[in-house]
Design an enzyme around this catalytic site. Structure first.
Site, PDB file in Angstrom:
ATOM      1  N   ARG A 104       0.790  -1.080  -0.137  1.00  0.00           N
ATOM      2  CA  ARG A 104      -0.154  -0.201  -0.140  1.00  0.00           C
ATOM      3  C   ARG A 104       0.908   1.162  -0.070  1.00  0.00           C
ATOM      4  NH1 ARG A 104      -5.381   1.589   1.790  1.00  0.00           N
ATOM      5  NH2 ARG A 104      -5.583   3.474   2.768  1.00  0.00           N
ATOM      6  N   HIS A 131      -7.192   1.040  -6.838  1.00  0.00           N
ATOM      7  CA  HIS A 131      -7.475   0.237  -5.657  1.00  0.00           C
ATOM      8  C   HIS A 131      -8.202  -0.622  -5.921  1.00  0.00           C
ATOM      9  CE1 HIS A 131      -7.843  -0.273  -1.505  1.00  0.00           C
ATOM     10  NE2 HIS A 131      -8.645   0.811  -1.052  1.00  0.00           N
ATOM     11  N   GLN A 134     -10.307  -2.835  -3.229  1.00  0.00           N
ATOM     12  CA  GLN A 134     -11.736  -2.217  -2.783  1.00  0.00           C
ATOM     13  C   GLN A 134     -12.728  -2.556  -3.616  1.00  0.00           C
ATOM     14  OE1 GLN A 134     -12.360  -0.286   0.403  1.00  0.00           O
ATOM     15  NE2 GLN A 134     -14.370  -1.052  -0.575  1.00  0.00           N
ATOM     16  N   ASP A 219     -16.310   9.056  -2.743  1.00  0.00           N
ATOM     17  CA  ASP A 219     -15.117   8.838  -1.769  1.00  0.00           C
ATOM     18  C   ASP A 219     -15.051  10.212  -1.404  1.00  0.00           C
ATOM     19  OD1 ASP A 219     -13.092   7.983  -0.663  1.00  0.00           O
ATOM     20  OD2 ASP A 219     -11.877   7.258  -2.779  1.00  0.00           O
ATOM     21  N   CYS A 259     -16.034   3.547  -0.130  1.00  0.00           N
ATOM     22  CA  CYS A 259     -14.975   2.808   0.616  1.00  0.00           C
ATOM     23  C   CYS A 259     -14.280   3.245   1.886  1.00  0.00           C
ATOM     24  CB  CYS A 259     -13.726   2.716  -0.160  1.00  0.00           C
ATOM     25  SG  CYS A 259     -13.066   4.516  -0.498  1.00  0.00           S
ATOM     26  N   ARG A 287     -14.094  -6.635   2.510  1.00  0.00           N
ATOM     27  CA  ARG A 287     -12.909  -6.554   2.025  1.00  0.00           C
ATOM     28  C   ARG A 287     -12.004  -7.843   2.600  1.00  0.00           C
ATOM     29  NH1 ARG A 287      -9.974  -1.666   1.495  1.00  0.00           N
ATOM     30  NH2 ARG A 287      -8.088  -3.043   1.631  1.00  0.00           N
TER      31      ARG A 287
END
Length: 306
Positions: A104, A131, A134, A219, A259, A287
């Protein structure tokens, strides 16, 4: 056989992505029923974090434990990478000691360089451009709630960021249409939009984007590390808040996803995120399960996958 990596959704075929989600649903049911699934017993995942996260660390670490394996958390100061060692050398060394690597970080280019020199699968747990983990959780959540998503329509409202760009990949891979509404100047990368083809429609009007859709996604307006832009972004994105009035323009049974973490009162109101159309908590839990299925797919030998 060459090593498989998961750097974007496009690294896998649509049928492979579907199979991973189906396995995620099985693992979720097993976990809720108290059934143990030690399919990765004795396996180790290295987790390299340049950017902090709650959901990413907990989901991968708990996931490996639930599969009978072990996860190593490595912050920037925990490796020689943070002291000047090259990406290539770090990849060569770490990949000789573990069964997979999760990264990450800020840079998709760095992730790709690491993967090029890794002997084991590398998983993108978020970069500046994509991503994909996700998105797999989002797709699992949508499928669980509505069954088939091919032929449906989703609307992305807000910043054309890494999540938005992964949604473009998802639209092609899962067969749904995606409408994107961003303020002028905040659009996703043009080359990614172009490769989305007819599945993607880009604009600057959130009301038009949301009209009649099956799913609304947003987001945060200011990503981690972007605090210096916060005031300008709050002004630029003010008309892009997902509130009850905007959700009312979607289909009556439309769903809402985010998310997380959410900046309540900015990109989304409490009424929406806590309302009956919101699936954010299921989305967050997924997740864990979809990443377990992904780890199984990448780590277990092909002969064990069925």
């Amino acid at each position: 056989m060459s090593v498989r990596h998961f750097l974007t959704l496009n690294d896998f075929r649509p049928e492979e992505l579907q199979r991973i989600i189906e396995r995620a649903v099985e693992l979720k049911d097993a976990h809720r029923n108290g059934q143990l699934t030690p399919t990765l017993q004795g396996r180790t995942l290295a987790m390299l974090f340049e950017k902090a996260s709650t959901r990413t660390r907990v989901s991968f670490e708990a996931g490996m434990a639930q599969l009978g394996g072990h996860a190593l958390f490595l912050a920037p100061g925990d490796t020689q990478l943070g002291r000047g060692e090259t990406i290539e050398d770090t990849a060569r060394v770490i990949s000789r000691m573990v069964d997979a690597v999760m990264i990450r970080n800020h840079s998709q280019a760095l992730l790709e360089r690491f993967a090029e020199y890794s002997r084991v699968p590398v998983i993108n747990a978020l970069t500046d451009r994509f991503h994909p983990c996700q998105l797999m959780a989002d797709m699992q959540t949508w499928i669980e709630a509505r069954g088939r998503i091919a032929g449906c329509t989703a609307a992305w409202v807000g910043d054309g960021n890494n999540m938005c760009q992964s949604y473009i990949h998802a639209a092609r891979q899962f067969g749904f249409s995606l409408r994107i509404a961003t303020p002028p100047g905040y659009e996703p990368d043009a080359d990614i939009v172009d490769r989305g083809g007819a599945a993607v429609r880009l604009g600057n009007d959130p009301a038009a984007a949301v009209d009649g859709v099956d799913l609304v996604i947003t987001d945060t307006w200011t990503s981690m590390g972007g605090d210096h832009e916060r005031d300008q972004r709050l002004a630029d994105f003010r008309a892009f808040q997902v509130n009850a009035a905007l959700m009312a323009r979607a289909a009556p049974d439309a769903l809402f996803m985010h998310c997380l973490p959410a900046h309540r009162g900015e990109e989304v109101t409490d009424e929406v995120i806590d309302g009956p159309q919101s699936l954010v908590w299921e989305e967050a839990e997924n997740r864990l399960h979809v990443q377990k299925a992904l780890l199984e797919f990448l780590i277990r030998p092909v002969t064990e996958r069925g």
